[in-house]
Design a protein around this motif. Structure first.
Motif, PDB file in Angstrom:
ATOM      1  N   GLU A 144       0.836  -1.200   0.000  1.00 33.90           N
ATOM      2  CA  GLU A 144       0.000   0.000   0.000  1.00 33.90           C
ATOM      3  C   GLU A 144       0.876   1.259   0.000  1.00 33.90           C
ATOM      4  O   GLU A 144       0.610   2.217  -0.731  1.00 33.90           O
ATOM      5  CB  GLU A 144      -0.916   0.003   1.218  1.00 33.90           C
ATOM      6  CG  GLU A 144      -1.830   1.221   1.273  1.00 33.90           C
ATOM      7  CD  GLU A 144      -2.587   1.336   2.590  1.00 33.90           C
ATOM      8  OE1 GLU A 144      -3.327   2.315   2.751  1.00 33.90           O
ATOM      9  OE2 GLU A 144      -2.420   0.462   3.452  1.00 33.90           O
ATOM     10  N   ALA A 145       1.922   1.242   0.825  1.00 32.53           N
ATOM     11  CA  ALA A 145       2.816   2.398   0.888  1.00 32.53           C
ATOM     12  C   ALA A 145       3.511   2.626  -0.445  1.00 32.53           C
ATOM     13  O   ALA A 145       3.663   3.767  -0.904  1.00 32.53           O
ATOM     14  CB  ALA A 145       3.854   2.194   1.988  1.00 32.53           C
ATOM     15  N   ALA A 153       3.777  11.805   1.568  1.00 29.24           N
ATOM     16  CA  ALA A 153       3.470  11.457   2.959  1.00 29.24           C
ATOM     17  C   ALA A 153       3.137   9.979   3.097  1.00 29.24           C
ATOM     18  O   ALA A 153       3.437   9.358   4.118  1.00 29.24           O
ATOM     19  CB  ALA A 153       2.300  12.312   3.451  1.00 29.24           C
ATOM     20  N   GLY A 154       2.519   9.387   2.053  1.00 26.26           N
ATOM     21  CA  GLY A 154       2.182   7.971   2.104  1.00 26.26           C
ATOM     22  C   GLY A 154       3.388   7.076   2.215  1.00 26.26           C
ATOM     23  O   GLY A 154       3.327   6.005   2.844  1.00 26.26           O
ATOM     24  N   ARG A 155       4.515   7.494   1.611  1.00 29.39           N
ATOM     25  CA  ARG A 155       5.756   6.723   1.727  1.00 29.39           C
ATOM     26  C   ARG A 155       6.421   6.975   3.081  1.00 29.39           C
ATOM     27  O   ARG A 155       7.116   6.115   3.609  1.00 29.39           O
ATOM     28  CB  ARG A 155       6.722   7.122   0.611  1.00 29.39           C
ATOM     29  CG  ARG A 155       6.286   6.732  -0.793  1.00 29.39           C
ATOM     30  CD  ARG A 155       6.517   5.275  -1.077  1.00 29.39           C
ATOM     31  NE  ARG A 155       6.173   4.921  -2.444  1.00 29.39           N
ATOM     32  CZ  ARG A 155       7.061   4.780  -3.425  1.00 29.39           C
ATOM     33  NH1 ARG A 155       8.347   4.979  -3.200  1.00 29.39           N
ATOM     34  NH2 ARG A 155       6.667   4.430  -4.636  1.00 29.39           N
ATOM     35  N   LEU A 156       6.220   8.168   3.612  1.00 30.47           N
ATOM     36  CA  LEU A 156       6.924   8.578   4.824  1.00 30.47           C
ATOM     37  C   LEU A 156       6.252   8.101   6.102  1.00 30.47           C
ATOM     38  O   LEU A 156       6.911   7.885   7.118  1.00 30.47           O
ATOM     39  CB  LEU A 156       7.022  10.107   4.823  1.00 30.47           C
ATOM     40  CG  LEU A 156       7.808  10.800   5.933  1.00 30.47           C
ATOM     41  CD1 LEU A 156       9.271  10.388   5.892  1.00 30.47           C
ATOM     42  CD2 LEU A 156       7.673  12.310   5.795  1.00 30.47           C
ATOM     43  N   ASP A 232      -1.051  12.157  -0.118  1.00 31.53           N
ATOM     44  CA  ASP A 232      -0.273  12.410  -1.330  1.00 31.53           C
ATOM     45  C   ASP A 232       0.550  13.699  -1.260  1.00 31.53           C
ATOM     46  O   ASP A 232       1.140  14.117  -2.257  1.00 31.53           O
ATOM     47  CB  ASP A 232      -1.186  12.446  -2.550  1.00 31.53           C
ATOM     48  CG  ASP A 232      -2.281  13.500  -2.420  1.00 31.53           C
ATOM     49  OD1 ASP A 232      -2.415  14.098  -1.334  1.00 31.53           O
ATOM     50  OD2 ASP A 232      -3.014  13.707  -3.406  1.00 31.53           O
ATOM     51  N   MET A 233       0.626  14.333  -0.090  1.00 25.31           N
ATOM     52  CA  MET A 233       1.398  15.568   0.056  1.00 25.31           C
ATOM     53  C   MET A 233       2.890  15.287  -0.088  1.00 25.31           C
ATOM     54  O   MET A 233       3.408  14.294   0.420  1.00 25.31           O
ATOM     55  CB  MET A 233       1.122  16.210   1.419  1.00 25.31           C
ATOM     56  CG  MET A 233       1.943  17.476   1.675  1.00 25.31           C
ATOM     57  SD  MET A 233       1.580  18.238   3.277  1.00 25.31           S
ATOM     58  CE  MET A 233       0.010  19.026   2.907  1.00 25.31           C
ATOM     59  N   VAL A 252      -2.035  11.304   9.207  1.00 24.82           N
ATOM     60  CA  VAL A 252      -2.088  11.264   7.747  1.00 24.82           C
ATOM     61  C   VAL A 252      -3.440  10.688   7.342  1.00 24.82           C
ATOM     62  O   VAL A 252      -3.860   9.651   7.859  1.00 24.82           O
ATOM     63  CB  VAL A 252      -0.954  10.403   7.168  1.00 24.82           C
ATOM     64  CG1 VAL A 252      -1.018  10.391   5.644  1.00 24.82           C
ATOM     65  CG2 VAL A 252       0.404  10.921   7.636  1.00 24.82           C
ATOM     66  N   VAL A 253      -4.119  11.371   6.426  1.00 27.57           N
ATOM     67  CA  VAL A 253      -5.459  10.938   6.022  1.00 27.57           C
ATOM     68  C   VAL A 253      -5.486  10.664   4.523  1.00 27.57           C
ATOM     69  O   VAL A 253      -4.741  11.265   3.743  1.00 27.57           O
ATOM     70  CB  VAL A 253      -6.515  12.011   6.366  1.00 27.57           C
ATOM     71  CG1 VAL A 253      -6.640  12.167   7.875  1.00 27.57           C
ATOM     72  CG2 VAL A 253      -6.171  13.358   5.731  1.00 27.57           C
ATOM     73  N   ASP A 254      -6.365   9.714   4.135  1.00 25.34           N
ATOM     74  CA  ASP A 254      -6.510   9.400   2.714  1.00 25.34           C
ATOM     75  C   ASP A 254      -7.495  10.366   2.059  1.00 25.34           C
ATOM     76  O   ASP A 254      -7.954  11.329   2.685  1.00 25.34           O
ATOM     77  CB  ASP A 254      -6.927   7.939   2.525  1.00 25.34           C
ATOM     78  CG  ASP A 254      -8.270   7.617   3.180  1.00 25.34           C
ATOM     79  OD1 ASP A 254      -9.016   8.557   3.511  1.00 25.34           O
ATOM     80  OD2 ASP A 254      -8.571   6.420   3.351  1.00 25.34           O
TER      81      ASP A 254
END
Length: 468
Positions: A144-145, A153-156, A232-233, A252-254
């Motif tokens: 998912e990441a 932000a999703g990777r972090l 996605d930031m 972190v929000v989707d």
């Protein structure tokens, strides 16, 4: 921070190993000597008391050909904490020589964000093989990441967090944390409060939980104001928010507003350093170079910028060629030309560095751009007048020629003024064109100051009959 790291912190580090928080050359030599002698036990004895970050430094400081041998000699000492602290280039080199099972063992010991940092740089085939070796739940979280954009932000973010409903009491929260044991993360600063659809409503700091009576409702003590990070930031924007709002952690929000992860300040510190290093290297034309890159990669990164600089230098030479006859009549012009271009270039670099940093930190915006440009023009005029006076007087006295002193003084004012304007306008223009100003600004700014400096100086000399 894991229990293993805490245990290592309690082990006394040899006094001769560190000096000013850096590994000493004598200690590194002692480790490499033991490694050369095949004394694995001695290597582990020397290295085991070190903090994971220091072990990572040790691996980076030995010769590239010795790193794999040292890694093998360290055995269990080379754990996930050490690998996560490594320089990215060195870490990739080590990961490349491990099989999928070994990489999977390392990844399972890491937080999701650290695991993603390792897997995202692997070839797709190797990455897929490692993912197949992971437990299903960890594989799903990492996949998912990896589905999010790079440097987002999703990777972090970390997936492990504490979330509770607002209708619980403080006592229920405390009991939940105590009874959950290893089923919840052990490293957290804030507890997130969510609604039934798992959307964040607020936060509770641990200090607040510990100081509140057990029968108080979470909804009565939680802080409802919070900074939410879209998944996605870009990581640079994430770092700016942490800096601006003095955050310790943030939810972190989707895209639907559901809580999917948390970013903590220790992750952001790495991002700030990474972005700062990146901008410094790009401003110098070194690209994304690293001291641990091999010669071929370094040459490839730097050569193209040197070729581009060669092109801009040729343009400046062409301008000089237009005034070859003027220079032949007065050798002093050739002697003074480098002063005009060098000071203009330095003035432009000062302005450009400040501008690029201001753009990177969101200090330079549409609201204050005009004011900034006017201010830089004023600074350029004052600095130009000051330098022009010094250079004009010196040149006039040295060559016993007041006319020459006036020409170079006028050219200096003009070139430093151009340098100030170019130092702001070039990065701004590139930024508006969505081109990284840290990468491209130096070439265009240098060309502008060199060409205009020679044009001002030699043009004025020719126009005023100085070399007649």
């Amino acid at each position: 921070m894991s229990d293993d790291v805490l245990e290592k912190d309690l082990v006394p580090v040899p006094r001769e190993a560190l000096e000013d928080n850096r590994l000493t050359g004598a200690f590194v030599d002692e480790v490499t000597d033991a490694l050369a002698a095949g004394d694995t036990a001695r290597v582990q004895e020397l290295v085991e008391p070190l903090h994971p970050a220091d072990i990572a430094d040790l691996i980076e400081q030995v010769e590239p050909g010795e790193r794999q041998v040292l890694a093998a000699a360290l055995g269990d000492v080379l754990d996930a904490d050490v690998i996560s602290e490594m320089n990215e280039v060195v870490r990739e080199q080590l990961i490349d020589v491990l099989d999928a099972g070994q990489v999977a063992d390392v990844v399972t010991q890491m937080e999701t964000d650290d695991a993603v940092a390792i897997l995202e740089d692997m070839d797709e085939e190797d990455q897929a093989e490692v993912l197949r070796s992971l437990p299903a739940d960890e594989r799903a979280a990492i996949e998912e990441a990896l589905s999010y954009p790079e440097e987002s932000a999703g990777r972090l973010m970390q997936r492990d967090l504490i979330a509770v409903p607002e209708y619980w009491t403080v006592g229920q929260v405390i009991d939940f944390l105590r009874q959950a044991g290893d089923d919840v993360t052990s490293d957290f600063w804030e507890i997130f409060v969510v609604d039934p659809s798992h959307k964040p409503l607020g936060t509770m700091r641990l200090s607040l939980v510990l100081r509140s009576p057990r029968n108080v409702l979470v909804s009565d003590v939680m802080e409802r104001e919070q900074t939410l990070i879209p998944v996605d930031m870009d990581q640079e924007e994430v770092a700016l928010r942490f800096q601006k709002y003095a955050l310790i952690s943030a939810a972190v929000v989707d895209t639907s507003g559901r809580l999917v992860g948390v970013i903590t300040v220790d992750d952001v510190v790495h991002i700030i350093q990474e972005e700062a290093d990146e901008d410094i290297l790009r401003l110098s034309g070194a690209g994304d170079g690293d001291i641990n890159d091999n010669v071929r990669e370094i040459v490839s990164t730097r050569l193209r910028w040197l070729v581009l600089n060669l092109g801009t230098a040729i343009i400046a030479s062409i301008v000089i060629g237009f005034f070859a006859g003027t220079i032949e009549k007065m050798v002093a012009l050739a002697i003074l030309m480098p002063i005009v271009s060098a000071l203009g270039g330095n003035a432009a670099t000062q302005t450009m560095a400040v501008t690029v940093r201001a753009l990177a930190t969101d200090q330079l915006t549409e609201a204050n751009t005009r004011r900034t440009i006017v201010k830089e023009i004023r600074v350029a005029l004052i600095n130009g007048a000051s330098i022009a006076f010094l250079v004009g007087v010196a040149a006039g006295l040295y060559f016993m020629n007041i006319h020459l002193g006036l020409v170079i003084a006028t050219a200096m004012i003009g070139n430093i003024l151009v340098a100030g304007i170019a130092g702001v306008m070039v990065p701004l223009t590139l930024d508006r064109m969505e081109v990284d100003p840290a990468v491209s600004s130096p070439v265009f700014v240098t060309m502008t100051t060199d060409v205009m400096g020679f044009l001002f100086f030699l043009g004025l000399a020719a126009a005023t009959g100085l070399a007649g």
